[in-house]
Design an enzyme around this catalytic site. Structure first.
Site, short mmCIF file in Angstrom:
data_model
loop_
_atom_site.label_atom_id
_atom_site.label_comp_id
_atom_site.label_asym_id
_atom_site.label_seq_id
_atom_site.Cartn_x
_atom_site.Cartn_y
_atom_site.Cartn_z
N GLU A 111 -17.92 -5.61 17.56
CA GLU A 111 -18.09 -6.84 18.34
C GLU A 111 -17.36 -6.77 19.67
OE1 GLU A 111 -20.08 -9.18 17.75
OE2 GLU A 111 -20.47 -9.26 15.60
N ARG A 115 -19.68 -7.09 23.03
CA ARG A 115 -19.46 -8.32 23.79
C ARG A 115 -18.49 -8.09 24.95
NH1 ARG A 115 -19.82 -13.49 19.83
NH2 ARG A 115 -20.76 -12.54 18.01
N ASP A 242 -29.59 -3.49 11.89
CA ASP A 242 -30.45 -3.72 13.06
C ASP A 242 -30.14 -2.85 14.27
OD1 ASP A 242 -28.02 -5.05 13.33
OD2 ASP A 242 -28.89 -7.02 13.73
N GLU A 400 -32.79 -13.24 19.08
CA GLU A 400 -33.68 -12.09 18.92
C GLU A 400 -35.14 -12.38 19.25
OE1 GLU A 400 -29.93 -11.48 17.03
OE2 GLU A 400 -31.42 -13.03 16.56
N THR A 487 -27.05 -4.58 22.91
CA THR A 487 -27.47 -5.50 21.85
C THR A 487 -26.91 -6.90 22.03
OG1 THR A 487 -27.83 -5.59 19.45
CG2 THR A 487 -25.60 -5.08 20.20
#
Length: 509
Positions: A111, A115, A242, A400, A487
């Site tokens: 993360e 991010r 994913d 998404e 992502t």
């Protein structure tokens, strides 16, 4: 039933404002929600990682790094919210990302990379402001200690002690270890420090060895921390799986030298996805299922071939479909679209139809509910009828479907995807907007009104609103030939093709 779904879609469409005739007007409507979201955060939670939108308070749930500001810098820049971008920059400038300025707590490597590191690198790439690169280098040095010899990256890392206090023994999942390459390769190039390439290069080698061991490009959600996996467990394009597949394609797009490795791995994975996980439905719709990996043909789970012996083509894992589809899996049509655009997979082999078929199901997830907002998970019941179980009715403001509407819309030029993006935006604005302009997650998208949660993930502004905005913005704002999105929807500059020769030796990595 199909009739019930059509009735729900008609009711939702009748309750929402129509899409403006002008794309600029539609883009501006989204921009204003970006402005109001940021204003609520800045008023109630300036400098904190996240805003609690109902109790009007800030919380530090990401290591006290000003995550909301980092995550949203590029959105504010792209929306031309100049004053708000300066406010976010001032927050980032005040935060010390060196060990001396950090709390003694662990953070998620995955993360914080997608991010934090991705957000800083994107802000630098768009604005040219070297403050963001300096901060990215500081953060990257701490995160780089997650790459340790002889195993996959550690799932968590201490930003203060840079290597001490990390944990994560046992298994890891494909997404958390396979979703670091875009950011670290971009950091290596921007700082001219090739040591940042070493970690993701090692992960790619380990994943390639795991795929060879399994004789399958679909990998289970639990991997051995030292590399490899038994041919058993769940396979999913949703949570924990994913972005591993997403980054195979996007790493090949970012860095031309890696097209022969990462690109080939994505192409093989896509073919197996199409063979093992798709459930064709009526009217061109496709359901993207999960699967259980149940050993090999003629061998129980955990069985192995002779030591060192190559796998026979028939020695493939056995898969049993699980008729469950996370909203998270709706990233795949967009990833297929960008892979087609860049030639990672060829056109004319049915991949376009697969992308559009899955995207139709993702759009249905919104249109089948009274609120026009999608549930977290869609299942198939008897006769492959769509159903949403009671525990799956919540919505977390996920991006998404908006993401795939943008990229598939660019690939096909079909205006219906833009209209679907507008309906989604209008439904969120009607059902999730708090009184001061922030947005909230929902408990039940079938309830009218739904009980709201005191939660607004940073990806609402970083991803969901960004992709909704881009659906209506001129395509020249971020040309696909120059940028690839991580992502967390942070655009990163694609390396020039001249890098291909310079880095050819790494193609075997």
């Amino acid at each position: 039933s199909r009739l019930a779904m059509l009735a729900a879609a008609a009711a939702v469409a009748g309750a929402l404002p129509p899409m403006p005739d002008s794309l600029a007007e539609a883009a501006n409507a989204v921009r204003e929600e970006g402005r109001s979201t940021w204003a609520a955060y800045y008023k109630h939670a300036r400098g904190f990682d996240s805003l609690r939108p109902l109790s009007h308070r800030g919380v530090n749930d990401w290591g006290s790094v000003g995550m909301m500001a980092i995550d949203c810098l590029d959105t504010l820049w792209l929306m031309n919210l100049t004053a708000e971008f300066k406010q976010a920059r001032s927050i980032v400038e005040e935060i010390d990302y060196t060990p001396a300025g950090r709390e003694a707590r662990s953070v998620s490597t995955f993360e914080m990379t997608i991010r934090g590191l991705g957000g800083l690198l994107s802000a630098h790439a768009l604005s040219g402001d070297r403050l963001f690169l300096r901060k990215a280098e500081q953060l990257g040095e701490a995160l780089n200690t997650a790459f340790v010899p002889g195993r996959f990256p550690l799932p968590s890392v201490s930003l203060k002690k840079q290597g001490a206090g990390m944990h994560g023994g046992g298994g890891v999942n494909p997404a958390e270890v396979g979703t670091l390459s875009l950011e670290f390769h971009s950091l290596a190039r921007a700082t001219k420090r090739p040591e940042f390439d070493a970690g993701p290069d090692d992960v790619r080698r380990r994943m390639a060895a795991t795929v060879t061991l399994l004789n399958s490009s679909l990998v289970p959600l639990s991997l051995k921390s030292s590399g490899g996996a038994h041919p058993s467990g769940r396979v999913s394009l949703g949570a924990m799986g994913d972005s591993y597949y997403e980054y195979l394609a996007k790493t090949a797009i970012l860095d031309p030298r890696l097209r022969p490795t990462a690109g080939a791995m994505f192409k093989a994975a896509l073919l197996e996805i199409e063979q093992q996980l798709l459930v064709p439905r009526e009217h061109g719709r496709t359901f993207l299922a999960e699967a259980s990996m149940n050993g090999r043909r003629g061998r129980p789970a955990g069985g192995a071939s002779a030591a060192g012996a190559p796998r026979a083509p028939s020695d493939k894992p056995l898969f049993s479909k699980i008729l469950k589809m996370d909203h998270l899996a709706c990233f795949l049509p967009g990833t297929i679209a960008v892979a087609l655009h860049h030639g990672v997979v060829p056109r004319g082999e049915g991949h376009e139809e697969v992308a559009e078929g899955i995207l139709k199901t993702c759009i249905d997830m919104y249109r089948m509910t009274p609120s026009g907002i999608a549930p977290e998970i869609l299942s198939l019941g008897p006769g492959n009828t769509p159903e949403v179980r009671r525990n799956d009715r919540h919505n977390l403001l996920r991006p998404e479907t908006a993401e795939s509407l943008y990229f598939v819309g660019l690939l096909t030029g079909k205006p219906r995807y833009r209209r679907a993006a507008w309906d989604m935006f209008a439904a969120f604005r009607a059902g999730s907007r708090a009184s001061d302009g922030a947005y909230t997650s929902l408990d039940d998208v079938y309830a009218q009104p739904s009980r709201r949660r005191d939660d607004m993930p940073t990806f609402w502004l970083a991803e969901t609103l960004k992709y909704l905005f881009l659906n209506f913005a001129p395509p020249t704002l971020l040309p696909l030939d120059g940028w690839v999105f991580n992502t967390e929807a942070h655009p990163l500059r694609i390396f020039p093709r001249g890098a291909e020769a310079a880095g050819a030796a790494a193609a075997a990595a």
